[in-house]
Design a protein around this motif. Structure first.
Motif, mmCIF file in Angstrom:
data_model
loop_
_atom_site.group_PDB
_atom_site.id
_atom_site.type_symbol
_atom_site.label_atom_id
_atom_site.label_comp_id
_atom_site.label_asym_id
_atom_site.label_seq_id
_atom_site.Cartn_x
_atom_site.Cartn_y
_atom_site.Cartn_z
ATOM 1 N N GLU A 99 28.965 66.984 61.789
ATOM 2 C CA GLU A 99 30.375 68.067 61.977
ATOM 3 C C GLU A 99 29.675 69.243 62.001
ATOM 4 O OE1 GLU A 99 31.366 68.079 57.546
ATOM 5 O OE2 GLU A 99 32.334 70.638 57.284
ATOM 6 N N ASP A 118 27.920 63.551 58.693
ATOM 7 C CA ASP A 118 28.140 64.666 58.065
ATOM 8 C C ASP A 118 26.638 65.051 57.330
ATOM 9 O OD1 ASP A 118 28.736 66.863 56.115
ATOM 10 O OD2 ASP A 118 30.791 66.592 55.777
ATOM 11 N N ASP A 121 27.346 66.746 52.638
ATOM 12 C CA ASP A 121 29.208 67.280 52.915
ATOM 13 C C ASP A 121 28.953 67.613 51.481
ATOM 14 O OD1 ASP A 121 32.294 66.818 53.127
ATOM 15 O OD2 ASP A 121 31.399 65.852 50.866
ATOM 16 N N GLU A 277 32.988 61.225 57.784
ATOM 17 C CA GLU A 277 33.258 61.810 56.002
ATOM 18 C C GLU A 277 34.466 60.384 55.492
ATOM 19 O OE1 GLU A 277 33.334 66.455 55.151
ATOM 20 O OE2 GLU A 277 35.262 65.593 56.050
HETATM 21 MG MG MG Z 1 32.297 67.266 55.118
#
Ligand code: MG
Ligand code: AHM
Length: 327
Positions: A99, A118, A121, A277
């Motif tokens: 990400e 990620d 997150d 995700e």
């Molecule tokens: Mg995220």
């Protein structure tokens, strides 16, 4: 599609668990085991940084340097550095999608795996001491080892994942993962610095009474989602929305529930990213007996067209997701 599930006694250490189950992997060369260990190690380092989060301002403002001369970073950037470093050193990963990076990163051309991550997150929650998470997906590379990475390597669909999981930095820190043989959860014991199996063979209840959606955007929900939310209210379900995907997902997997991030006026394709995700959580949901879709189609069947592609996300107890899909 559930394969045989792994059975192990509660309390077994993560390293031992991975070793014991190595022959469950499709390509039991030991590399995937090592890769999972690398992720676990990096998550321990991130966990340590997370626990100091509130102290950073006291110990020195952003922009200053720490004792080893590194710039102090925001935690999501720092988590990205920690995971990238661990995976690069480990040597099993040829390409890393994150990400935090616009394009994928070439790590080790001799590596046989592609990782999408990620690193942190829900990082906006850190400032208010709310749980956050790391989400990861692991794929085998399609191109020949040693050759340049191709788009085919990095844009694989979710059903090609060989392993996926998350780390939840919550009231305790947990690592939850699947290799396609059920889902197992490990709790971190800080004084020993080790994850131990605490939640063997996790199962999402087939039905539930918790719905998690940001109703602040309800004016722009489509008819299907509006109708489903009305249904939840009619049934007097409980609304629970932490705004931290891993935490909301984890709770729903344990208690039964649905998480929805639908298309909204602000985010016409939803907010969440397919590659790092939704795919991982969809794999975990299915492996624990739950379901994940974009409101219509199975998440794991979506063929990605770009690294940071967004999709509407409906995940959780099978009956609730089916009901939400059918309006
Ligand atoms: Mg995220
Ligand atoms: P992030 O990747 O920028 O942290 O965004 C993802 C997060 C999820 O953890 C969470 O479920 C969602 O964004 C909350 O979004 P919203 O505030 O729009 O409801």
């Amino acid at each position: 599609m559930e394969a045989s599930r792994i059975a192990q006694p509660i309390g077994i250490a993560l390293d031992r668990f991975i070793k014991n189950n190595q022959d469950h992997f499709a390509y039991a060369s030991g590399e995937l085991s090592q890769l999972l260990r690398d992720i676990a190690l990096a998550s321990k380092v991130v966990n340590r940084e997370m626990n100091k989060a509130g102290l950073i301002d006291i110990m020195g403002p952003m922009g200053s340097q720490n004792s080893t001369g590194e710039e102090q970073q925001k935690l999501d950037v720092l988590a990205n550095i920690r995971f990238t470093r661990a995976l690069k050193k480990g040597g099993e990963v040829c390409a890393l999608i994150s990400e935090e990076s616009e394009t994928f990163e070439d790590l080790n051309n001799d590596g046989g795996y592609v990782v999408a991550i990620d690193p942190l997150d829900g990082s906006s929650n850190i400032d208010v001491n709310v749980s956050v998470g790391t989400i990861f997906s692991i794929y085998r590379r399609k191109s020949q080892i040693g050759k340049p990475i191709t788009l085919e390597d990095v844009l694989q669909k979710g059903s090609d994942q060989v392993a996926a999981g998350y780390v939840l930095y919550g009231s305790s820190t947990m690592l939850v993962y699947t290799t396609g043989h059920g889902v197992n959860g490990f709790t971190f014991e800080p004084s020993l610095g080790e994850f131990f199996l605490s939640h063997p063979d996790m199962r999402t209840p087939e039905d539930g009474k918790i719905y998690s959606i940001n109703e602040g955007s309800s004016n722009s929900f489509d008819n299907q989602v509006t109708k489903y939310v009305a249904h939840c209210k009619e049934k007097k379900f409980t609304a629970r929305y932490i705004g931290s995907l891993v935490a909301d997902f984890h709770r729903n997997m344990l208690k039964g529930g649905i998480y929805i991030y639908p298309a909204t006026a602000k985010d016409p394709n939803g907010k969440l990213r397919l590659m790092y995700e939704c795919n991982a959580l969809a794999f975990l949901a299915e492996q624990s007996g739950g379901k994940a879709s974009n409101g219509k189609d199975r998440i794991l069947d979506i063929i990605p067209t770009s690294l940071h592609q967004r999709v509407p996300f409906f995940v959780g107890s099978t009956k609730m997701v089916e009901k939400a899909e059918n309006g």
